[in-house]
Scaffold this motif. Structure first.
Motif, short mmCIF file in Angstrom:
data_model
loop_
_atom_site.label_atom_id
_atom_site.label_comp_id
_atom_site.label_asym_id
_atom_site.label_seq_id
_atom_site.Cartn_x
_atom_site.Cartn_y
_atom_site.Cartn_z
N VAL A 256 0.86 -1.18 0.00
CA VAL A 256 0.00 0.00 0.00
C VAL A 256 0.90 1.23 0.00
O VAL A 256 1.84 1.32 0.79
CB VAL A 256 -0.92 0.03 1.25
N LEU A 257 0.61 2.15 -0.89
CA LEU A 257 1.35 3.42 -0.91
C LEU A 257 0.56 4.44 -0.09
O LEU A 257 -0.53 4.84 -0.47
CB LEU A 257 1.52 3.92 -2.35
N LYS A 258 1.13 4.84 1.05
CA LYS A 258 0.48 5.81 1.93
C LYS A 258 1.04 7.21 1.63
O LYS A 258 2.25 7.41 1.62
CB LYS A 258 0.70 5.46 3.40
N ILE A 259 0.14 8.17 1.42
CA ILE A 259 0.53 9.57 1.16
C ILE A 259 -0.10 10.43 2.24
O ILE A 259 -1.33 10.46 2.40
CB ILE A 259 0.06 10.04 -0.23
N SER A 260 0.74 11.13 2.98
CA SER A 260 0.25 11.96 4.10
C SER A 260 -0.17 13.33 3.60
O SER A 260 0.38 14.37 3.99
CB SER A 260 1.35 12.09 5.16
N GLN A 261 -1.14 13.35 2.72
CA GLN A 261 -1.71 14.57 2.16
C GLN A 261 -3.20 14.35 1.93
O GLN A 261 -3.64 13.20 1.76
CB GLN A 261 -1.04 14.95 0.84
N PRO A 262 -4.02 15.42 1.90
CA PRO A 262 -5.44 15.26 1.63
C PRO A 262 -5.68 14.68 0.24
O PRO A 262 -4.78 14.64 -0.62
CB PRO A 262 -5.99 16.70 1.75
N PHE A 263 -6.92 14.27 0.00
CA PHE A 263 -7.25 13.58 -1.24
C PHE A 263 -6.98 14.42 -2.48
O PHE A 263 -6.42 13.93 -3.47
CB PHE A 263 -8.73 13.16 -1.22
N ALA A 264 -7.37 15.71 -2.46
CA ALA A 264 -7.23 16.54 -3.66
C ALA A 264 -5.78 16.63 -4.10
O ALA A 264 -5.46 16.48 -5.30
CB ALA A 264 -7.80 17.94 -3.41
N GLN A 340 -4.55 6.24 0.81
CA GLN A 340 -3.85 4.99 0.53
C GLN A 340 -4.07 4.64 -0.94
O GLN A 340 -5.20 4.66 -1.42
CB GLN A 340 -4.36 3.86 1.43
N VAL A 341 -2.97 4.35 -1.63
CA VAL A 341 -3.00 4.02 -3.05
C VAL A 341 -2.71 2.53 -3.19
O VAL A 341 -1.68 2.04 -2.68
CB VAL A 341 -1.96 4.84 -3.83
N THR A 342 -3.60 1.84 -3.88
CA THR A 342 -3.44 0.40 -4.07
C THR A 342 -3.66 0.05 -5.54
O THR A 342 -4.26 0.81 -6.30
CB THR A 342 -4.43 -0.40 -3.20
N LEU A 343 -3.18 -1.14 -5.91
CA LEU A 343 -3.37 -1.65 -7.27
C LEU A 343 -4.28 -2.88 -7.20
O LEU A 343 -4.13 -3.72 -6.31
CB LEU A 343 -2.02 -2.04 -7.89
N GLU A 344 -5.23 -2.95 -8.14
CA GLU A 344 -6.14 -4.09 -8.17
C GLU A 344 -6.50 -4.43 -9.61
O GLU A 344 -6.40 -3.58 -10.50
CB GLU A 344 -7.41 -3.76 -7.38
N LYS A 345 -6.87 -5.70 -9.82
CA LYS A 345 -7.33 -6.10 -11.16
C LYS A 345 -8.79 -5.72 -11.34
O LYS A 345 -9.20 -5.27 -12.40
CB LYS A 345 -7.15 -7.61 -11.35
N ASP A 346 -9.58 -5.97 -10.33
CA ASP A 346 -10.95 -5.49 -10.29
C ASP A 346 -11.30 -5.30 -8.83
O ASP A 346 -10.44 -5.47 -7.95
CB ASP A 346 -11.93 -6.44 -11.00
N ILE A 347 -12.53 -4.97 -8.55
CA ILE A 347 -12.90 -4.63 -7.18
C ILE A 347 -12.75 -5.81 -6.22
O ILE A 347 -12.64 -5.64 -5.01
CB ILE A 347 -14.35 -4.08 -7.15
N ASN A 348 -12.70 -7.05 -6.76
CA ASN A 348 -12.61 -8.23 -5.90
C ASN A 348 -11.30 -8.98 -6.05
O ASN A 348 -11.09 -9.99 -5.36
CB ASN A 348 -13.77 -9.20 -6.22
N THR A 349 -10.40 -8.53 -6.94
CA THR A 349 -9.19 -9.30 -7.23
C THR A 349 -7.96 -8.40 -7.16
O THR A 349 -7.95 -7.31 -7.75
CB THR A 349 -9.26 -9.93 -8.63
N LEU A 350 -6.95 -8.86 -6.43
CA LEU A 350 -5.68 -8.15 -6.36
C LEU A 350 -4.65 -8.83 -7.26
O LEU A 350 -4.68 -10.05 -7.42
CB LEU A 350 -5.16 -8.14 -4.91
N PRO A 351 -3.74 -8.07 -7.84
CA PRO A 351 -2.68 -8.67 -8.66
C PRO A 351 -1.61 -9.29 -7.78
O PRO A 351 -1.63 -9.13 -6.55
CB PRO A 351 -2.15 -7.46 -9.44
N PRO A 352 -0.64 -9.99 -8.37
CA PRO A 352 0.47 -10.52 -7.57
C PRO A 352 1.20 -9.41 -6.82
O PRO A 352 1.24 -8.26 -7.27
CB PRO A 352 1.37 -11.19 -8.62
N VAL A 353 1.78 -9.77 -5.69
CA VAL A 353 2.43 -8.78 -4.84
C VAL A 353 3.56 -8.07 -5.57
O VAL A 353 3.73 -6.85 -5.45
CB VAL A 353 2.95 -9.45 -3.55
#
Length: 368
Positions: A256-264, A340-353
């Protein structure tokens, strides 16, 4: 000769038919003079007419108790020093901030010099956090000639019921766009000799917005006049969004890529990072916080020696055209004052680490 006269007559007659008094394209500019005047429209009994508001009402002149003494504070303004370097005071409700087309590490030394020229000593200066605070000072000094005290006298006045001392806090942070800075000012006051501690509002509007607005505009003019100062704060370089991010792992071991800044701010920064990393964005949905991207497969038929990372993003236009693509989603999820920035294949599936790690690390390395 007769045919010529007939042709001219016909032409003139045709013009009269089109543009004459009764013509199709006649001049209608004087028609209003022939209009009739009718009485006011009245409604039948039982119907209440709706009162028409006066949208262009002229305000009444306000009565003043006496002559205005001193100068009027500058209005909010915008100054473009060059095509790529501008300064402006932005406003949202009662909140104001100074937007500078310079990165924090370049604007920081100029702000320190602003307080020095104003003869206002700093009690704290943390370039890494982007915060500087002044000492408690007596501002109501009519004999002083420095800029801040003169402004204070114009806006607040010198006739306070009791002696007071004042303190300022300046916050500098990376703007929404890379290479810009947002500067926010806060002011607090207390009775002279009091031991009361300063309570900062953390972005909320204060009780003396006129003073803060006036000081921001004076600060803007100072920055423009001293824009040729090329000094840079190496410590303030850590105010970039990239230094406010970290690659962490959740409870299941997913990156997970955490960024300590507001969403905008984070959304804009991730958008720029994807572009600079040459990751193909095919669509985006800011409301849902999702970038839809496409990555090349791990291996290509043309060159089996290419590494995994080059296989993801491709090294040439020909490779990207021939390599099969896989759709992924980069999700930017707000969590309080960070995302938090994450990568996913779809809403229910995560790609390989390993795929998530390399994509998120690429985004992090291009955050600015």
């Amino acid at each position: 000769m007769l045919p010529l006269v007939a042709a001219v007559s016909l032409a003139l007659g045709g013009c009269s038919y089109l543009t004459g008094k009764d013509g199709y394209f006649r001049d209608k500019s004087e028609d209003y003079a022939a209009e009739q005047t009718y009485g006011r429209l009245t409604l039948p009994e039982g119907l209440n007419p709706r009162e028409m508001p006066e949208y262009l009402r002229v305000p009444e002149q306000a009565e003043t108790s006496g002559k205005i003494v001193g100068e009027v504070p500058r209005p909010d303004q915008r100054i473009m020093r060059t095509a790529d370097e501008g300064y402006s005071v932005q406003r949202s409700g009662d909140q104001r901030w100074l937007l500078a087309e310079k990165s924090p590490e370049k604007i920081w030394p100029q702000l320190v010099r602003f307080w020095d020229v104003s003869n206002i000593p700093l009690s704290a200066s943390d370039a890494k956090q982007g915060v500087m605070e002044t000492q408690w000072i007596v501002m109501r000094d009519e004999t002083s000639k420095d800029l801040v005290r003169r402004l204070f006298g114009r806006v607040v006045g010198m006739d306070s019921t009791e002696p007071q001392e004042d303190r300022f806090r300046l916050t500098v942070q990376q703007g929404v766009r890379a290479g810009t800075s947002e500067i926010k000012l806060e002011h607090v006051s207390r009775a002279l000799g009091s031991e009361e501690k300063a309570v900062w509002r953390d972005g909320e509007s204060g009780t003396n917005t006129s003073l803060e607005a006036g000081l921001l505009n004076e600060m803007l003019v100072f920055l423009v006049q001293n824009a040729d100062d090329q000094s840079v704060s190496l410590v303030a370089q850590t105010l970039s969004i990239g230094d406010l991010s970290a690659l962490i792992y959740d409870g299941n071991g997913n990156p997970v890529l955490k960024i300590s800044q507001p969403f905008a701010r984070s959304w804009q920064a991730v958008s720029v990072a994807l572009s600079e990393a040459k990751i193909q964005v095919v669509d985006q949905n800011r409301s849902a916080g999702v970038f839809y991207i496409e990555l090349g497969d791990e291996k290509t038929d043309k060159d089996d020696k290419k590494g995994f990372f080059s296989g993801l993003f491709g090294s040439s236009a020909d490779d990207r055209e021939q390599a099969p693509k896989t759709a992924y989603r980069v999700r930017v999820s707000p969590l309080g004052e960070e995302v938090q920035v994450t990568l996913e294949k779809d809403i229910n599936t995560l790609p390989p680490v390993d795929v998530s790690e390399k994509v998120l690390q690429s985004i992090k390395s291009h955050l600015s």
